[in-house]
Design an enzyme around this catalytic site. Structure first.
Site, short mmCIF file in Angstrom:
data_model
loop_
_atom_site.label_atom_id
_atom_site.label_comp_id
_atom_site.label_asym_id
_atom_site.label_seq_id
_atom_site.Cartn_x
_atom_site.Cartn_y
_atom_site.Cartn_z
N LYS A 35 -64.68 -49.96 -131.47
CA LYS A 35 -65.69 -48.90 -131.58
C LYS A 35 -65.33 -47.74 -130.66
O LYS A 35 -64.52 -47.91 -129.73
CB LYS A 35 -67.06 -49.48 -131.21
CG LYS A 35 -67.16 -49.91 -129.75
CD LYS A 35 -68.38 -50.79 -129.52
CE LYS A 35 -68.47 -51.16 -128.06
NZ LYS A 35 -69.33 -52.33 -127.83
N TYR A 264 -66.58 -23.65 -107.81
CA TYR A 264 -68.00 -23.33 -107.99
C TYR A 264 -68.82 -23.85 -106.82
O TYR A 264 -68.60 -24.96 -106.34
CB TYR A 264 -68.53 -23.98 -109.27
CG TYR A 264 -68.11 -23.26 -110.53
CD1 TYR A 264 -68.48 -21.94 -110.77
CD2 TYR A 264 -67.33 -23.91 -111.48
CE1 TYR A 264 -68.09 -21.29 -111.93
CE2 TYR A 264 -66.95 -23.28 -112.65
CZ TYR A 264 -67.33 -21.97 -112.87
OH TYR A 264 -66.96 -21.33 -114.01
C1 LIG Z 1 -68.81 -53.46 -127.30
C2 LIG Z 1 -69.12 -54.81 -127.76
C3 LIG Z 1 -68.26 -55.89 -127.52
C4 LIG Z 1 -67.06 -55.79 -126.63
O1 LIG Z 1 -67.47 -55.80 -125.28
P1 LIG Z 1 -66.41 -55.83 -124.10
O2 LIG Z 1 -67.23 -56.08 -122.91
O3 LIG Z 1 -65.74 -54.51 -124.10
O4 LIG Z 1 -65.46 -56.94 -124.43
C5 LIG Z 1 -68.55 -57.12 -128.09
N1 LIG Z 1 -69.64 -57.26 -128.87
C6 LIG Z 1 -70.51 -56.26 -129.10
C7 LIG Z 1 -71.70 -56.49 -129.94
C8 LIG Z 1 -70.29 -55.01 -128.55
O5 LIG Z 1 -71.16 -54.01 -128.77
#
Ligand SMILES: *Cc1c(COP(=O)(O)O)cnc(C)c1O
Length: 369
Positions: A35, A264
């Protein structure tokens, strides 16, 4: 190829090696979580690398992300788990994407979309075991009985049953065992209803490190795949290395006199004559504007602190009283061999490596090493 003036260079071979280390450590199939543009590492090449390393499943939040994988020629099974009812589920079925089901409403939306185009939807039943995000909670028994009827009528396919952990990066947190036993109870309930749960999956990266018994039939790894350990815990269990190096060409080096202020807000006043370097990456690229203490980058193998406020497109670095650094030299913000990691950045910015990696700006090209 001319080197990019700034880039996130990704070692996809190492990503494959990380995937295979995870598989060796757990002994079960791996769903590579890709993702958010593979946590900023580039969706398609990261997915390909994970599959080359032995991953057999891919996980995305959205159907759109999964469709992009299909358009990239990837045929491995994919689960997309975040699907508002306004989503066009038919697109998912056309591309053979598995969907997560947490409620009766979702189930009926998925079912009617699938029957409209005459395909059998593939779903993973999600149980809320305490994360209180997605997943069925009170509705679980009614959802199971609705699902049971559809399964009897062969109108849907239950590919898996799953849940997600809230505290897997905190091995001593009591939530972990609570969630585990609630997951086991949900599986037992399915069994008592005569329903085969399919692939049972619970563990994320934190659980892969801390709870080997949580592996069930598959693990879902995101962060570990990209070479970071959740909570920056020490671990011998899984041998992974960071795969991304963020770097940029220095735009300008100049000598600045004692008493000059930098950036800044004129927040820093030089106590003595110094050299500073200007580097063309800023908060629009995901460099944290707010951080406590020192944030470093590495130039020619030496760590130098950022100085003054981070601007939208640029930052300044304190090179000290004398320097051999010159414009055009490469500054590494973090990477596997830079002596500075995304964990260091996360610590300074009060966040986690997940955020540092996944929020890197879209204008930074992702380049294979
Ligand atoms: C993002 C996510 C993962 C992976 O999590 P990590 O801690 O990066 O391994 C697994 N399952 C779900 C539902 C997630 O949203």
């Amino acid at each position: 190829m001319a080197e990019q003036i700034f880039a996130a260079t990704v070692d996809y071979h190492q990503l494959s090696a990380n995937a295979s280390s995870i598989i060796n450590a757990t002994g079960v199939p791996l769903m590579a979580v890709v993702k958010a543009d593979a946590y900023g590492h580039g969706l398609i090449p990261s997915a390909e690398a994970a599959l080359a390393g032995g991953a057999t499943w891919l996980g995305t939040a959205f159907i759109d992300e999964a469709i992009k994988l299909r358009e990239g020629g990837i045929t491995a099974p994919i689960l997309a788990w975040l699907t508002p009812p306004t989503e066009d589920f038919r697109q998912a079925f056309d591309s053979t994407i598995d969907l997560s089901v947490s409620s009766l409403e979702q189930l009926s939306a998925i079912l009617s979309a699938s029957e409209m185009i005459d395909v059998k939807a593939r779903v993973h039943l999600k149980v809320d075991t305490g994360m209180t995000r997605g997943g069925a909670l009170d509705q679980f028994p009614v959802l199971v009985s609705a699902l049971g009827e559809l399964l009897d009528e062969e109108r849907i396919e239950l590919v898996g049953t799953w849940s997600h952990l809230a505290c897997a990066d905190e091995p001593k947190h009591p939530m972990n065992l609570n969630q585990y036993s609630r997951f086991v109870s949900a599986l037992e309930y399915l069994e008592s209803e005569g329903i085969n749960p399919g692939i049972r999956h619970l563990a994320n990266s934190g659980a892969i490190i801390n709870f080997p018994d949580f592996a069930f039939d598959m693990v879902r790894a995101g962060l570990l795949l990209y070479g970071y350990i959740p909570g920056a815990l020490a671990t011998q269990r899984v041998d992974v290395k960071p795969v991304m190096e963020l770097s940029a060409d220095i735009a300008l080096v100049k000598r600045v006199s004692e008493g000059a202020t930098i950036g800044y807000g004129a927040t820093v006043r030089l106590p003595e004559d110094r050299y500073i370097a200007l580097i063309p990456l800023g908060y629009a690229d995901g460099i944290p504007r707010r951080f406590d203490g020192e944030l470093h980058c590495s130039i020619g193998g030496i760590r130098y602190p950022l100085i003054g406020r981070v601007s939208m497109d640029q930052v300044t670095v304190d090179l000290g009283r004398e320097t051999s650094v010159k414009a055009g030299d490469r500054a590494i913000f973090f990477g596997p061999n830079a002596g500075v990691t995304a964990d260091d950045w996360a610590k300074a910015a009060g966040t986690i490596s997940y955020e540092i990696l996944s929020r890197l700006g879209a204008r930074i090209p992702r380049v294979a090493r």
